[in-house]
Design an enzyme around this catalytic site. Sequence first.
Site, PDB file in Angstrom:
ATOM      1  N   GLY A 123       0.808  -1.207   0.000  1.00 14.38           N
ATOM      2  CA  GLY A 123       0.000   0.000   0.000  1.00 14.38           C
ATOM      3  C   GLY A 123       0.838   1.253   0.000  1.00 14.38           C
ATOM      4  O   GLY A 123       0.352   2.333   0.339  1.00 14.38           O
TER       5      GLY A 123
ATOM      6  N   GLU B 280       4.779  -7.016   0.517  1.00 11.70           N
ATOM      7  CA  GLU B 280       4.353  -7.467  -0.805  1.00 11.70           C
ATOM      8  C   GLU B 280       3.940  -6.283  -1.671  1.00 11.70           C
ATOM      9  O   GLU B 280       2.777  -6.120  -1.983  1.00 11.70           O
ATOM     10  CB  GLU B 280       3.228  -8.490  -0.672  1.00 11.70           C
ATOM     11  CG  GLU B 280       2.257  -8.124   0.443  1.00 11.70           C
ATOM     12  CD  GLU B 280       1.208  -9.165   0.723  1.00 11.70           C
ATOM     13  OE1 GLU B 280       1.567 -10.344   0.849  1.00 11.70           O
ATOM     14  OE2 GLU B 280       0.039  -8.788   0.808  1.00 11.70           O
ATOM     15  N   PRO B 281       4.913  -5.472  -2.073  1.00 12.93           N
ATOM     16  CA  PRO B 281       4.595  -4.301  -2.873  1.00 12.93           C
ATOM     17  C   PRO B 281       4.373  -4.638  -4.353  1.00 12.93           C
ATOM     18  O   PRO B 281       5.049  -5.505  -4.891  1.00 12.93           O
ATOM     19  CB  PRO B 281       5.849  -3.435  -2.723  1.00 12.93           C
ATOM     20  CG  PRO B 281       6.947  -4.411  -2.473  1.00 12.93           C
ATOM     21  CD  PRO B 281       6.348  -5.605  -1.786  1.00 12.93           C
ATOM     22  N   GLY B 282       3.410  -3.961  -4.930  1.00 14.23           N
ATOM     23  CA  GLY B 282       3.220  -4.053  -6.381  1.00 14.23           C
ATOM     24  C   GLY B 282       3.589  -2.711  -6.985  1.00 14.23           C
ATOM     25  O   GLY B 282       4.646  -2.506  -7.581  1.00 14.23           O
TER      26      GLY B 282
ATOM     27  N   ARG C 138      -7.180   2.939 -15.530  1.00 16.19           N
ATOM     28  CA  ARG C 138      -7.094   3.548 -14.202  1.00 16.19           C
ATOM     29  C   ARG C 138      -7.712   4.944 -14.117  1.00 16.19           C
ATOM     30  O   ARG C 138      -8.384   5.264 -13.133  1.00 16.19           O
ATOM     31  CB  ARG C 138      -5.649   3.582 -13.703  1.00 16.19           C
ATOM     32  CG  ARG C 138      -5.021   2.198 -13.579  1.00 16.19           C
ATOM     33  CD  ARG C 138      -3.662   2.215 -12.892  1.00 16.19           C
ATOM     34  NE  ARG C 138      -3.777   2.428 -11.473  1.00 16.19           N
ATOM     35  CZ  ARG C 138      -3.505   3.556 -10.844  1.00 16.19           C
ATOM     36  NH1 ARG C 138      -3.058   4.592 -11.517  1.00 16.19           N
ATOM     37  NH2 ARG C 138      -3.650   3.657  -9.555  1.00 16.19           N
TER      38      ARG C 138
ATOM     39  N   TYR D 224     -10.446   4.498 -11.380  1.00 13.99           N
ATOM     40  CA  TYR D 224     -10.056   5.009 -10.065  1.00 13.99           C
ATOM     41  C   TYR D 224      -9.938   6.524 -10.019  1.00 13.99           C
ATOM     42  O   TYR D 224      -9.572   7.083  -8.983  1.00 13.99           O
ATOM     43  CB  TYR D 224      -8.672   4.455  -9.662  1.00 13.99           C
ATOM     44  CG  TYR D 224      -8.569   2.959  -9.564  1.00 13.99           C
ATOM     45  CD1 TYR D 224      -9.404   2.239  -8.713  1.00 13.99           C
ATOM     46  CD2 TYR D 224      -7.611   2.264 -10.295  1.00 13.99           C
ATOM     47  CE1 TYR D 224      -9.281   0.864  -8.604  1.00 13.99           C
ATOM     48  CE2 TYR D 224      -7.489   0.888 -10.186  1.00 13.99           C
ATOM     49  CZ  TYR D 224      -8.320   0.197  -9.341  1.00 13.99           C
ATOM     50  OH  TYR D 224      -8.192  -1.159  -9.223  1.00 13.99           O
TER      51      TYR D 224
ATOM     52  N   CYS E 282     -16.029   3.553 -27.969  1.00 10.88           N
ATOM     53  CA  CYS E 282     -17.335   4.152 -28.215  1.00 10.88           C
ATOM     54  C   CYS E 282     -18.157   4.297 -26.940  1.00 10.88           C
ATOM     55  O   CYS E 282     -19.263   3.797 -26.805  1.00 10.88           O
ATOM     56  CB  CYS E 282     -18.063   3.371 -29.289  1.00 10.88           C
ATOM     57  SG  CYS E 282     -17.179   3.535 -30.844  1.00 10.88           S
ATOM     58  N   GLU E 283     -17.526   4.899 -25.959  1.00  6.42           N
ATOM     59  CA  GLU E 283     -18.137   5.356 -24.723  1.00  6.42           C
ATOM     60  C   GLU E 283     -17.226   6.483 -24.297  1.00  6.42           C
ATOM     61  O   GLU E 283     -16.131   6.596 -24.824  1.00  6.42           O
ATOM     62  CB  GLU E 283     -18.053   4.275 -23.632  1.00  6.42           C
ATOM     63  CG  GLU E 283     -19.119   3.225 -23.722  1.00  6.42           C
ATOM     64  CD  GLU E 283     -18.817   2.063 -22.798  1.00  6.42           C
ATOM     65  OE1 GLU E 283     -18.658   2.302 -21.591  1.00  6.42           O
ATOM     66  OE2 GLU E 283     -18.738   0.944 -23.286  1.00  6.42           O
TER      67      GLU E 283
ATOM     68  N   TYR F 141      -0.874  -1.938 -12.640  1.00  6.79           N
ATOM     69  CA  TYR F 141      -2.321  -1.988 -12.893  1.00  6.79           C
ATOM     70  C   TYR F 141      -2.698  -1.298 -14.197  1.00  6.79           C
ATOM     71  O   TYR F 141      -3.748  -0.645 -14.279  1.00  6.79           O
ATOM     72  CB  TYR F 141      -3.103  -1.402 -11.705  1.00  6.79           C
ATOM     73  CG  TYR F 141      -2.680  -2.034 -10.400  1.00  6.79           C
ATOM     74  CD1 TYR F 141      -3.074  -3.338 -10.096  1.00  6.79           C
ATOM     75  CD2 TYR F 141      -1.848  -1.372  -9.510  1.00  6.79           C
ATOM     76  CE1 TYR F 141      -2.650  -3.945  -8.932  1.00  6.79           C
ATOM     77  CE2 TYR F 141      -1.420  -1.977  -8.347  1.00  6.79           C
ATOM     78  CZ  TYR F 141      -1.831  -3.258  -8.060  1.00  6.79           C
ATOM     79  OH  TYR F 141      -1.406  -3.861  -6.904  1.00  6.79           O
TER      80      TYR F 141
END
Length: 406
Positions: free
Chosen positions: A218, A259-261, A298, A302, A328-329, A356
């Site tokens: 996090g 456990e970092p991403g 993202r 988000y 097409c949105e 991500y």
Amino acid sequence: MQSKDLVQLAEQFGSPLYVYDAEKIQSQYNRLTKAFSKVDKLRINYAMKALSNIAILQLLKEMGSGLDTVSIQEVLLGLHAGYDPEKIFYTPNGVSLEEIEEVSAMGVQINIDNLSILEQFGTKYPNVPVCIRINPHVMAGGNANISVGHIDSKFGISVHQLPHLVRIVENTKMNIVGIHMHTGSDILDIEVFLYAAEILFDAARNFKNLEFLDFGSGFKVPYKKDDIETDIEELGKKLSKRFNAFCTEYGKELTLIFEPGKFLVSEAGFFLAKVNVVKQTTSTVFAGIDSGFNHLIRPMFYGSQHHIENISHPKGKERFYSVVGYICETDTFANNRKIAEIKEGDILSFRNAGAYCFSMASNYNSRYKPAEVLWMNGEGHLIRAHETFEDILKNQIPLPVAVTTS
Ligand SMILES: *Cc1c(COP(=O)(O)O)cnc(C)c1O
């Protein structure tokens, strides 16, 4: 790496394109291990859902990293990339007992996050070492979708259920070797993190056979110039001290796991897309690129702000643009963003495109997913080819005869 390298890679490999800087991944990894150098047994398990290309997994393996996985397919990818099963952690949420059994049989460390599965698994396999995921109910995270520690979160076993948890462990005589927490992404306040750590220590006192404590991840990374980020060095200093004191109290040298991403790969990534059209309406100048939320979701999902640069003409006068995709949105990457004057055909570079981004890409609108390139020792290595029409057709089964509907 520099903008001119990115321009050259876009020419060489075409667009849209994901580029990852190996050196940046390495330096982030080293930064984290250095911050916790006072802890004797430290382990970094890369959360591979952030970016799961096997070349990236291999790179991190070379640095000494383990893996954090959330699905059996991620476990298989990790094994395929050459990781020993002992270096892989499996931290799923809401998966079946069957999948957990299957992964456990591969020799991978499993992490259980609900009492129902814990009891079933412990009854069947009392000797298998198990880690439990605790929910300390500490609010953290930059967005409701990625904040996983609150009281009604679906993640982890509530600390308030510890008495029940302990009873299950006693009744089944199962082997609890680790305690885990992961409170969400974008932790800004170190004190909040340390507070959650104390809750984890408290929980740990209930178990006599522990080998490790896993503090999840996090860590917040900067998204733009002067953006706030988690002060890893400060966290390292304070948490190491607390951790070592706890080990003394516990009477055993435990392993500290992270456990970092995002922390490892976010800033290493660049997403390159070409401007197909510049369109002036009554109020807005749109820059329409050869991509959409099928490649980078993202900003829409988000509300993430990815810094965007015009790397083809970086010196042009800055103007305000809405950068949009071809889906097409409505798919807006950035609104009212100051970017050096854009001409059709220019390449735009999106920052923080390592975590991500590709891993959440899809084939929506039947578009191909982008290629991926790893920049290493001053050279671009293709680590995933552009898709072709074959990929779109793969696994689709046409009807055997011409069909008419009535
Ligand atoms: C996603 C995830 C991580 C990684 O989170 P980042 O914010 O990318 O560092 C770590 N642990 C678990 C259990 C996760 O689900």
